[in-house]
Design an enzyme around this catalytic site. Structure first.
Site, PDB file in Angstrom:
ATOM      1  CD  GLU A  86       4.912  -0.835  13.213  1.00 23.81           C
ATOM      2  OE1 GLU A  86       3.721  -0.480  13.232  1.00 23.81           O
ATOM      3  OE2 GLU A  86       5.730  -0.455  14.064  1.00 23.81           O
TER       4      GLU A  86
ATOM      5  N   GLY B 214       2.648  -5.577   7.421  1.00 30.20           N
ATOM      6  CA  GLY B 214       1.683  -6.260   6.563  1.00 30.20           C
ATOM      7  C   GLY B 214       0.502  -6.767   7.369  1.00 30.20           C
ATOM      8  CB  SER B 215      -2.160  -9.061   6.438  1.00 30.78           C
ATOM      9  OG  SER B 215      -1.463 -10.238   6.101  1.00 30.78           O
TER      10      SER B 215
ATOM     11  CD  GLU C 218       9.580   0.596  11.767  1.00 28.21           C
ATOM     12  OE1 GLU C 218      10.511   1.127  12.413  1.00 28.21           O
ATOM     13  OE2 GLU C 218       9.770  -0.103  10.768  1.00 28.21           O
TER      14      GLU C 218
ATOM     15  CG  ASN D 145      -0.450  -0.117   2.502  1.00 29.96           C
ATOM     16  OD1 ASN D 145       0.659  -0.613   2.682  1.00 29.96           O
ATOM     17  ND2 ASN D 145      -1.180   0.353   3.493  1.00 29.96           N
TER      18      ASN D 145
ATOM     19  N   GLY E 155       1.898 -11.868   9.516  1.00 29.14           N
ATOM     20  CA  GLY E 155       2.690 -11.581  10.717  1.00 29.14           C
ATOM     21  C   GLY E 155       2.755 -12.801  11.631  1.00 29.14           C
TER      22      GLY E 155
END
Ligand code: NAD
Length: 483
Positions: A255, A233-234, A462, A157, A238
């Site tokens: 994340e 990511g998803s 982050e 994305n 993860g």
């Protein structure tokens, strides 16, 4: 075109050179705005990965970054920032075509990427340890050491800015990095290699490899040659990565996704709420981890808020990203199918589409900007990440009910409070279960504000100064002075 894409084939940035990958395997990258091919991308396989890992280790052992004078490392990062700006026009157009996002959003990504290098470059010589008092017989202090080889897995994305978000602090701390680009839009990220090359980053310090998640990504995170994993990511991916990291006990930063709620109280400024909604759920066609995918509104202003949101959605221009419309396509046919199915399920279970509700019948992968009203907070559409231009409105009566509803999912990435009452804003910010709370402006903050999740939205932060410490580990040195 640049060295990495000179005959319709995007290559891997492997240890300072452009490599075709293994076995002639390729993926065709398409333009979600019209379904036409953009280019092919050469896939890295086992051999290329092994070479990247070897080069990253060798670079780290040589001290290419870690032993560089920290202020010089900072200067190198400033040069990378300048080179990113130098490729931004070409890169943004490529990113716009491969991801479907608007050209201006694609430019924002390159600009943000440059800013990450400036921000963390400025910190390369400020990673200071502490002296710990143990009395006159000891000298005790901590130093921060880089991990070594950092494996970074990036989603589609925001491929360029998210990659820079992790790469810049990792480099500032002296690590070598291997990035696995997302398979749906790998090219603009691969092109970051051009900036690294032009800035004279030592060969092998950074490789950017194109590959399929379940193949290249899985191999990378399982590798015992990796000292750290950074995953964005998803949730299911993860979880798979955490399982893979368990065996070699590799530290991993997660994340993940979100289902973030804005809570609008009866004194909310509806103009502010609407402008936040516009970026919050329609920027990048809602494919944002921290999207405003739920809107909880006090019953006294609920009908007006839904009506205004529907008018806003219906008024958005729709088109190819190159034309900078208000609504761009989603990334793929599969993504569009998933969004549409979830919205259809929601409508069957009683939610009302105040606007949109289905795909747009036109070339490309467009979901109509959708405002779902009267959404049951326990329903699938209110609990699962949609990752599209769809948000869910639900009314509430009391502050306690609103906070409970906002906190009532497995996620906890961001949340928002819309009110003119300072005390209520503070109470909301304290009680909302999220890594970041916005008050009266969705997406407030920037590269210097820490960002990350609670619950299934992940762990670690982050962005900001704090993120730098994801990329170092503490060593304590205790010296006896007793002779
Ligand atoms: P995804 O999990 O499908 O893929 C992310 C990356 O992981 C891709 O590069 C993919 O190739 C790779 N991958 C897939 N399987 C793998 C495996 N077994 N081992 C190693 N790597 C593997 O996610 P996506 O669809 O690309 O991105 C959308 C998701 O990312 C959403 O859930 C979104 O919320 C989340 N996201 C989170 C943040 C954040 O900062 N919290 C930012 C952006 C996106």
């Amino acid at each position: 075109m640049t060295s990495f894409l000179n005959d319709g084939l995007a290559r891997n940035f492997l240890a300072g050179a452009w490599a075709e990958g293994d076995g002639g395997k390729r993926i065709a990258v398409e333009d979600p705005g019209n379904g036409s091919p953009v280019a092919d991308c050469a896939l890295a396989g086992e051999d290329t990965l092994a070479r990247a890992l070897e080069a990253a280790r060798a670079s780290f052992e040589r001290g290419d970054l870690a032993a560089m004078q920290p202020s010089r490392r900072g200067q190198l990062m400033q040069r990378i920032a300048a080179e990113i700006r130098g490729i931004a026009n070409e890169g943004a157009e490529l990113l716009c075509r491969e991801s479907g996002k608007s050209l201006s959003a694609a430019h924002d990504e390159f600009e943000e990427a440059a800013q990450y290098f400036e921000y963390y470059g400025g910190m390369a010589d400020k990673i200071e340890g502490k002296s710990i008092p143990l009395g006159p017989d000891y000298a005790d202090f901590t130093v921060y050491e880089p991990y070594g080889v950092s494996a970074q897995i990036v989603p589609w994305n925001f491929p360029v800015s998210i990659a820079a978000r992790s790469l810049a602090p990792a480099m500032a701390a002296g690590n070598s990095v291997i990035i696995k680009s997302p398979e749906l839009d790998p090219m603009a990220l691969a092109m970051l290699g051009v900036a690294l090359e032009r800035a004279d980053v030592p060969a092998g310090t950074v490789s950017i490899l194109n590959g399929i998640g379940a193949d290249l990504g899985a191999r990378l995170v399982q590798s015992a040659a990796v000292d750290q994993i950074v995953f964005t990511g998803s949730v299911p991916t993860g979880q798979a990565i955490l399982r893979a990291a368990a065996s070699p006990v590799t530290p991993a930063l997660m994340e993940l996704g979100g289902k973030s709620a804005a809570v609008a109280f009866e004194d909310a400024n509806l103009d502010t709420l609407m402008s936040s909604l516009q970026s919050g759920i329609f920027y990048n066609a809602g494919q944002v981890c921290s999207a405003m995918s739920r809107v909880l509104v006090h019953r006294s202003i609920y009908a007006e808020a839904v009506e205004r949101a529907a008018a806003l959605a219906n008024g958005l221009s729709v088109g190819h990203g190159l034309d900078n419309p208000g609504l761009t396509p989603v990334i793929s046919a599969r993504q569009l199918d998933g969004i549409e199915t979830l919205v259809a399920t929601a409508r069957q279970s009683g939610a009302r589409a105040a606007s949109g509700g289905a795909r747009l019948e036109r070339e490309g992968y467009f979901m109509a900007p959708t405002i779902l009203a009267d959404v049951d907070p326990a329903s699938r559409v209110a609990q699962e990440e949609i990752f599209g231009p769809v948000t869910c409105f639900t009314p509430f009566d009391t502050e306690a009910e609103a906070i409970a509803m906002a906190n009532g999912t497995d996620f906890g990435l961001v949340a928002g409070v819309f009110t003119r009452d300072l005390a209520r804003a503070h109470r909301g910010a304290n009680r909302l279960r999220a890594g970041q709370v916005f008050v009266n402006e969705w997406f407030a903050g920037g590269i210097s504000t820490p960002f990350g999740g609670v619950g299934k939205s992940g762990f670690g932060r982050e962005k900001g100064l704090e993120a730098l410490y994801n990329y170092v580990r503490t060593k304590n040195i205790a010296i006896s002075l007793k002779g």
